[in-house]
Structure formats: C-alpha cells, structure tokens
Design an enzyme around this catalytic site. Structure first.
Site, PDB file in Angstrom:
ATOM      1  N   HIS A   1       6.697  -0.789  18.633  1.00 35.94           N
ATOM      2  CA  HIS A   1       5.651  -0.183  17.788  1.00 35.94           C
ATOM      3  C   HIS A   1       5.912   1.321  17.577  1.00 35.94           C
ATOM      4  O   HIS A   1       5.116   2.168  17.985  1.00 35.94           O
ATOM      5  CB  HIS A   1       4.259  -0.413  18.386  1.00 35.94           C
ATOM      6  CG  HIS A   1       3.180  -0.362  17.341  1.00 35.94           C
ATOM      7  ND1 HIS A   1       2.040  -1.112  17.393  1.00 35.94           N
ATOM      8  CD2 HIS A   1       3.075   0.383  16.196  1.00 35.94           C
ATOM      9  CE1 HIS A   1       1.269  -0.844  16.351  1.00 35.94           C
ATOM     10  NE2 HIS A   1       1.883   0.067  15.603  1.00 35.94           N
TER      11      HIS A   1
ATOM     12  N   GLY B   1       0.880  -1.176   0.000  1.00 34.97           N
ATOM     13  CA  GLY B   1       0.000   0.000   0.000  1.00 34.97           C
ATOM     14  C   GLY B   1       0.911   1.218   0.000  1.00 34.97           C
ATOM     15  O   GLY B   1       2.015   1.173  -0.542  1.00 34.97           O
ATOM     16  N   ARG B   2       0.462   2.278   0.688  1.00 33.73           N
ATOM     17  CA  ARG B   2       1.273   3.514   0.716  1.00 33.73           C
ATOM     18  C   ARG B   2       2.647   3.269   1.318  1.00 33.73           C
ATOM     19  O   ARG B   2       3.674   3.693   0.772  1.00 33.73           O
ATOM     20  CB  ARG B   2       0.598   4.583   1.553  1.00 33.73           C
ATOM     21  CG  ARG B   2      -0.693   5.117   1.013  1.00 33.73           C
ATOM     22  CD  ARG B   2      -1.245   6.179   1.961  1.00 33.73           C
ATOM     23  NE  ARG B   2      -2.651   6.381   1.743  1.00 33.73           N
ATOM     24  CZ  ARG B   2      -3.606   5.630   2.284  1.00 33.73           C
ATOM     25  NH1 ARG B   2      -3.311   4.643   3.102  1.00 33.73           N
ATOM     26  NH2 ARG B   2      -4.876   5.870   2.006  1.00 33.73           N
TER      27      ARG B   2
END
Ligand SMILES: O=C(O)C(=O)CO
Length: 364
Positions: free
Chosen positions: A327, A197-198
C-alpha cells in the site's frame, strides 16, 4: 535639610518599590489569566498515529492541545474510544475505522474529522453525517504519486521484473536467452481503467506517452478530460473483454465491493494483466488467486489487498505472476508531508469556525 533629603529618598524608594510590586502583580495576574484563558480555549485534537510528518503536526501543535497515539502501528479500537473522548477534532488515517461506537465515545464536542487519505471507506459516512461533522480528506495531492506507482506495477508485471530479479539470486540466469523471462509490452496494447477519477486520468495521460493503442474507461459519467486525450467511455464488459491491462482506480463503495470476482476475471483475456491501486475489498481475493494460478489471466500487480498487511502464508505471496507492494500509492516523501499539512489545515479551519476554508472538504 539632610532630614528632608533622607525622607525624600525613602519616599522615592518606596514609590519605586510600589511601582515595581504593582507592575509585577499586574504582569503576573495578566500572565496568569492569559495562561488560564489559553488552556481553556485551546482546542483538543487527537492524532491517531505517532510519526506523522512534522510540518503538519506543528501546525496543529501551535494552536491546539494535541494528544498523539504513541505507537507507529494502528491504534486498537478500545484505545481510540478512550483517547477520542471529549476532543474537538481528530486527525486519523485510513487504518482507523470511525464508526457509530467511536463517535459515541468521542461525545458531542467533536467538530471535525480529518483523514490523511483520499479514500474515506474507513469512515461511517452515515453516522458522521447524522452528527453534522465535516470531514476533511486529501484528494489531489496524491494523484501523481499514486499514478507513478501504478506505472511501476504495470511495468513490473508486464516485464516480470520481480520474478526475473529473484531468478538471478536463485542462480537461474544461465545466459541471454531468446524467450526466457519475456513478457508483454505497454506500447500497442489496450488499456482499461475501471473507475476513472483523478488518479485514473493521470495514469491515462502517462500511458499516452507509452504509445498504447486504446484507452477505455468506466465511470458513472463520461469525463471530458478523458475524451480530450482520446480515452473512450465504455461499459465494464466491453472494457474487460478488450483490455490487455485492467487497472482499478475506483473508490471502494458498496457498488464496487468485490466487483472483481470469478465471473469478472472470466471475462478478461487470458493474457490480461490486472492492476489494483484502489482498495483490496474491490476484489474477491480467492477468485483472483484462482485466476492467477490457473492462468485465466497472465499476472496481477497489487498495491492493495485483503487484509493489509498480507499474512506471510497467503497464497498470493507464492505466485510468481503476482507483484505485491505494501500500500505505497501515496508514499512519496513530499506527498505524505503535504497530506499531513492539508489534514492539519482541514482540522484548523473547522476549529476556527471557518469550515468553508478547509483545503479539502469531503462532500457527502
Ligand atoms: O489516501 C488513500 O486513500 C490511500 O490509499 C493512500 O495510499
């Protein structure tokens, strides 16, 4: 004459006093009604975490009554259900599960949910859709930051940066040595991007500058922007068997849950490096640990895992060939500020009855 002057003066004074009193009364009643009107019409918004970037928060506070969960750790579900009651909007994070129960607790006034994330896997889309509540999210703004973190993991794993750094402190650096701490390199290697995706596309663009041999990718459809930089759309098996680096950037949806399991790792080269910047649940973690321990793959770089935070006794933390970050994909200062501003604007657009002006409305 004197009496006339005195009577005139008294009248004048009375008039002035009357005017002042009248003006004062007018002013105060106007102000009072303003205050009443203001508090009646200011929408209520709940923000699920303390410590959000100021710029976004201020936008909300200027126009809404904002209640903020006062702690910097995730709000427990019971607290969320209590605090979300009767609010018009909620600004939440990827750590907040918004499900049917939470939505029931919120009640029928809830008009918008804005998550300060690109991922929406923590939101029960079906339950939200059935209530016709628009969702705001933050795609685009975190593409560069997450792609940069991906590059950091690619380099840290292939060149064994963390392992080598620890070796210094353990006194294991005896001298420059021909083969000590050698690893793979990006130039000349085959790269596989799963779920382009992006973010995947930006990683592919960065990797072009490293002189990689091939970039393969999977996605539901062929992407012209990827073709334009020479990336090739393939099936997952081809990608797994060919790639020296397998990079996961896919969204977590039912079809990608535990997409990486024993059989998947078995299809990869035993020199392959696995990078995950998507969601921990895309991987069956025991199978990954097994593959890393038994050298079925060379190394892994993980920004996401299950659960988060990772327990300190997790096997993953004992492996030299696994680099773990907590994260941090979008964790650039500017990016997080922008994510917060977009989230606030997503909330405000709906509360202004202009959902079409949401900077990023999730289509579902
Ligand atoms: O926005 C998201 O979904 C993230 O995972 C941020 O790092």
């Amino acid at each position: 004459m004197l009496t006339k002057v005195l009577v005139g003066a008294v009248r004048l004074q009375r008039n002035t006093i009357n005017c002042i009193v009248t003006d004062y009364l007018k002013l105060t009643s106007c102000q009072l009604s303003n205050i009443a009107h203001h508090s009646m019409t200011r929408p209520k918004v709940f923000v699920t975490r303390a410590g959000l970037p100021e710029a976004g928060l201020k936008l909300l506070q200027d126009e809404c009554d904002v209640d903020i969960w006062e702690k910097t750790n995730p709000i427990p579900k019971s607290e969320l259900m209590a605090r979300i009651k009767n609010v018009d909007g909620v600004l939440c994070l990827l750590t907040d599960k918004i499900d049917d129960e939470v939505l029931n607790a919120a009640g029928s006034k809830l008009k918008v949910i804005a998550t300060m994330s690109v991922g929406v896997d923590h939101l029960d889309l079906k339950a939200i859709k059935s209530r016709n509540i628009p969702i705001g999210y933050t795609p685009g703004v975190l593409t560069d930051a997450t792609a940069e973190l991906t590059m950091a993991l690619l380099l840290a794993t292939s060149r064994r940066l963390i392992e080598a750094n620890r070796a210094i402190y353990k006194g294991e650096w005896v001298s420059w040595s021909p083969t000590w701490m050698t690893g793979g390199k990006l130039s000349g290697s085959n790269i596989g991007i799963v779920g382009l995706g992006r973010i995947g596309l930006r990683v592919a663009e960065y990797l072009k500058g490293f002189g990689v041999a091939k970039i393969l990718y999977t996605s539901r459809t062929e992407k012209p922007a990827a073709t334009a930089i020479g990336a090739v759309h393939v099936d997952l098996d081809t990608l797994l068997r060919t790639s020296d680096f397998v990079i996961v950037t896919t969204a977590l949806v039912p079809e990608t849950k535990e997409l990486f399991r024993k059989e998947t790792f078995e299809k990869m080269k035993n020199t392959a490096i696995f990078i995950n910047v998507s969601r921990g649940e895309v991987v069956h973690q025991p199978s990954l640990i097994e593959a890393l321990k038994n050298n079925k793959i060379r190394a892994a770089g993980l920004d996401v895992m299950t659960p988060e935070p990772i327990p300190l006794d997790s096997e993953l933390l004992k492996l030299d060939n696994c680099v773990i970050t907590p994260h941090l994909g979008s964790a650039s200062i500017e990016t997080r500020a922008e994510m917060c501003v977009i989230s606030a604007k997503n909330v405000l657009a709906v509360l202004h009855n202009k959902p079409e002006e949401m900077p990023a409305k999730y289509n579902y």
